[in-house]
Design a protein around this motif. Structure first.
Motif, PDB file in Angstrom:
ATOM      1  N   VAL A 175      23.100  39.290   2.088  1.00  0.00           N
ATOM      2  CA  VAL A 175      21.681  39.633   2.224  1.00  0.00           C
ATOM      3  C   VAL A 175      21.155  39.940   0.827  1.00  0.00           C
ATOM      4  CG1 VAL A 175      22.278  42.042   2.822  1.00  0.00           C
ATOM      5  CG2 VAL A 175      19.983  41.190   3.252  1.00  0.00           C
ATOM      6  N   GLY A 176      20.156  39.173   0.407  1.00  0.00           N
ATOM      7  CA  GLY A 176      19.625  39.318  -0.938  1.00  0.00           C
ATOM      8  C   GLY A 176      18.115  39.377  -0.932  1.00  0.00           C
ATOM      9  N   TYR A 177      17.538  39.251  -2.110  1.00  0.00           N
ATOM     10  CA  TYR A 177      16.084  39.284  -2.258  1.00  0.00           C
ATOM     11  C   TYR A 177      15.684  38.296  -3.346  1.00  0.00           C
ATOM     12  CZ  TYR A 177      17.176  42.215  -6.318  1.00  0.00           C
ATOM     13  OH  TYR A 177      17.682  42.689  -7.504  1.00  0.00           O
ATOM     14  N   ASP A 178      14.408  37.970  -3.408  1.00  0.00           N
ATOM     15  CA  ASP A 178      13.930  36.981  -4.372  1.00  0.00           C
ATOM     16  C   ASP A 178      13.785  37.636  -5.741  1.00  0.00           C
ATOM     17  OD1 ASP A 178      12.956  34.755  -5.606  1.00  0.00           O
ATOM     18  OD2 ASP A 178      11.087  34.639  -4.460  1.00  0.00           O
ATOM     19  N   ASN A 179      14.914  37.870  -6.371  1.00  0.00           N
ATOM     20  CA  ASN A 179      14.959  38.560  -7.660  1.00  0.00           C
ATOM     21  C   ASN A 179      14.146  37.820  -8.719  1.00  0.00           C
ATOM     22  OD1 ASN A 179      16.165  40.547  -9.536  1.00  0.00           O
ATOM     23  ND2 ASN A 179      17.310  38.803 -10.337  1.00  0.00           N
ATOM     24  N   GLU A 180      14.419  36.537  -8.880  1.00  0.00           N
ATOM     25  CA  GLU A 180      13.725  35.740  -9.894  1.00  0.00           C
ATOM     26  C   GLU A 180      12.247  35.573  -9.550  1.00  0.00           C
ATOM     27  OE1 GLU A 180      13.920  31.178 -11.627  1.00  0.00           O
ATOM     28  OE2 GLU A 180      15.788  32.148 -11.001  1.00  0.00           O
ATOM     29  N   GLY A 181      11.951  35.388  -8.256  1.00  0.00           N
ATOM     30  CA  GLY A 181      10.560  35.216  -7.846  1.00  0.00           C
ATOM     31  C   GLY A 181       9.709  36.440  -8.118  1.00  0.00           C
ATOM     32  N   THR A 210      19.721  41.189 -14.272  1.00  0.00           N
ATOM     33  CA  THR A 210      18.918  41.040 -15.489  1.00  0.00           C
ATOM     34  C   THR A 210      18.663  39.579 -15.812  1.00  0.00           C
ATOM     35  OG1 THR A 210      19.911  43.072 -16.355  1.00  0.00           O
ATOM     36  CG2 THR A 210      18.761  41.663 -17.936  1.00  0.00           C
ATOM     37  N   GLU A 211      19.700  38.763 -15.753  1.00  0.00           N
ATOM     38  CA  GLU A 211      19.556  37.356 -16.127  1.00  0.00           C
ATOM     39  C   GLU A 211      18.598  36.626 -15.190  1.00  0.00           C
ATOM     40  OE1 GLU A 211      20.564  36.019 -18.873  1.00  0.00           O
ATOM     41  OE2 GLU A 211      21.615  37.842 -19.504  1.00  0.00           O
ATOM     42  N   GLY A 212      18.659  36.954 -13.895  1.00  0.00           N
ATOM     43  CA  GLY A 212      17.737  36.327 -12.947  1.00  0.00           C
ATOM     44  C   GLY A 212      16.299  36.719 -13.216  1.00  0.00           C
ATOM     45  N   ARG A 213      16.072  37.974 -13.531  1.00  0.00           N
ATOM     46  CA  ARG A 213      14.704  38.427 -13.811  1.00  0.00           C
ATOM     47  C   ARG A 213      14.179  37.820 -15.106  1.00  0.00           C
ATOM     48  NH1 ARG A 213      15.212  44.800 -11.669  1.00  0.00           N
ATOM     49  NH2 ARG A 213      15.736  44.145  -9.533  1.00  0.00           N
ATOM     50  N   ILE A 342      20.856  35.935   4.351  1.00  0.00           N
ATOM     51  CA  ILE A 342      19.482  36.410   4.539  1.00  0.00           C
ATOM     52  C   ILE A 342      18.858  36.677   3.172  1.00  0.00           C
ATOM     53  CG2 ILE A 342      18.060  38.282   5.476  1.00  0.00           C
ATOM     54  CD1 ILE A 342      20.314  38.715   7.556  1.00  0.00           C
ATOM     55  N   GLU A 343      17.631  36.263   2.980  1.00  0.00           N
ATOM     56  CA  GLU A 343      16.914  36.595   1.744  1.00  0.00           C
ATOM     57  C   GLU A 343      15.571  37.227   2.094  1.00  0.00           C
ATOM     58  OE1 GLU A 343      14.831  34.096  -1.725  1.00  0.00           O
ATOM     59  OE2 GLU A 343      16.995  34.306  -2.007  1.00  0.00           O
ATOM     60  N   LEU A 344      15.324  38.407   1.545  1.00  0.00           N
ATOM     61  CA  LEU A 344      14.070  39.122   1.770  1.00  0.00           C
ATOM     62  C   LEU A 344      13.118  38.881   0.597  1.00  0.00           C
ATOM     63  CD1 LEU A 344      15.445  42.528   3.118  1.00  0.00           C
ATOM     64  CD2 LEU A 344      14.911  40.437   4.382  1.00  0.00           C
ATOM     65  N   GLY A 345      11.830  38.999   0.861  1.00  0.00           N
ATOM     66  CA  GLY A 345      10.827  38.734  -0.162  1.00  0.00           C
ATOM     67  C   GLY A 345      10.522  39.940  -1.034  1.00  0.00           C
ATOM     68  N   THR A 346       9.871  39.688  -2.150  1.00  0.00           N
ATOM     69  CA  THR A 346       9.375  40.727  -3.047  1.00  0.00           C
ATOM     70  C   THR A 346       7.889  40.459  -3.290  1.00  0.00           C
ATOM     71  OG1 THR A 346      10.001  39.394  -4.967  1.00  0.00           O
ATOM     72  CG2 THR A 346      11.584  41.048  -4.237  1.00  0.00           C
TER      73      THR A 346
END
Length: 359
Positions: A175-181, A210-213, A342-346
């Motif tokens: 379960v993750g989130y849209d880190n880069e987005g 950090t790298e994704g952001r 699962i990926e949650l939004g930001t």
């Protein structure tokens, strides 16, 4: 259904029963408990798989009493970790489980010892690994080892809030989130206000979060025809003492930024806590926020509203991440099947720390 060759060196586990029967782990568990309505053909497939694998029903019923979800975190003092673990604990309690937290301080040997210990406990449903990770060549192999250990006690592995490629593995739930987005959106907002000289401050080099952001920020600025002016990050090193945190270099790096890039008008901080140190350094240098320099953060935790001005930031659904991780730990869909990732939004939360640059 083809019989599986018997290996006398180890006993079959419920996950293997579920895979052979072609059902989810939760369905196999419910057939075993006998307390849920299950269609006759499905029940027969599970029972047949148990016979072929020599799975012990009495052992399985003991497993049905499991009530523990282990949570491995890099640092219990992190706002992301505290929010995620609150969600895990709430969902665990609702499902009759107890949440146990194991901090590692980034020490991989300690992490391995924790997994080895947890893999001896029959009451364990799953281990949840929370937060980013230092990128390394042996990462996937390390998870393979953990999955093997946990498989011997029918326990699963869940990766939670672990961005990028590190957040998925063929044998794990995620379960993750849209880190880069999220970083793309907040950097784009900064650029839309007219900022053309933008720098990055905070975080660890080669760290998945950090790298994704950073990648998201660079993509957003490129869409506006801009290059990132400067990047100030740190080198990760495990804490030498559990009682003393590593000194954060964000304040010092912000002062360096002002000396080396005096015309920067916008700063993207790796997190809200980094943003607080950025604002403090700017204030001490006589630089007004947002009058002279605009600042944005990431996470949307409590400090975003405590600092003045209140931070424009990216909202990270930490409680929901934890809740979903615990749900995966309890329900245990088969990895690679629908619902196993699962990926949650930001989204950007606009407050008071951004203004157009002075002409």
């Amino acid at each position: 259904m083809k019989p599986v060759p018997e290996n006398p060196a180890r006993r079959a586990n419920l996950r293997e029963v579920a895979a052979l029967a072609g059902v989810s782990l939760s369905t196999a568990s419910r057939v075993l408990s006998g307390t849920y309505p299950i269609a006759g053909p499905t029940r027969e497939k599970v029972v047949e798989a148990m016979r072929e694998l020599g799975y012990s029903e009495s052992r399985g019923r003991r497993r049905e009493a499991t009530r523990t979800i282990g949570v491995i975190v890099p640092d219990v003092r992190s706002s992301l970790v505290s929010g995620v673990t609150a969600g895990i604990d709430a969902a665990a309690a609702q499902n009759g489980r107890i949440c146990t937290i194991f901090p590692t301080e980034g020490d991989l040997e300690r992490e391995r010892d924790i997994v080895r210990l947890a893999a001896r406990q029959r009451e364990l449903d799953a281990l949840v690994f929370v937060g980013g990770v230092q990128q390394s060549d042996g990462y996937s192999e390390r998870l393979d080892d953990y999955l093997t250990m946990l498989g011997d006690v029918d326990a699963g592995l869940v990766l939670c809030a672990r961005p990028g490629d590190a957040g998925t593995h063929p044998g794990a739930l995620s379960v993750g989130y849209d880190n880069e987005g999220g970083a793309f959106a907040v950097a784009g907002y900064l650029a839309s206000k007219g900022h053309r000289r933008i720098a990055w401050v905070g975080g660890f080099r080669d760290y998945s979060t950090t790298e994704g952001r950073l990648q998201g920020v660079r993509r957003a600025l490129a869409a506006h025809g801009i290059e990132l002016e400067a990047v100030y990050t740190e080198t990760f090193a495990p804490s030498g003492s559990r009682r003393v945190r590593n000194i954060d270099a964000t304040y010092a790096n912000t002062r360096r930024l002002l000396e080396e890039h005096p015309y920067v008008t916008g700063i993207v901080a790796n997190s809200d806590f980094h943003a607080v140190e950025v604002v403090r350094a700017l204030h001490d240098a006589g630089v007004a926020v947002p009058g002279d320099v605009s600042v944005v953060g990431y996470d949307d935790n409590e400090v975003a509203l405590q600092v003045r001005p209140n931070l424009t930031t990216v909202h990270l659904p930490v409680f929901d991440l934890g809740w979903e991780a615990a749900r995966l730990a309890v329900e245990r869909p088969l990895p690679g099947m629908p619902g196993s990732v699962i990926e949650l939004g930001t989204h950007v939360v606009v407050r008071d720390s951004v203004a157009p640059p002075r002409s």
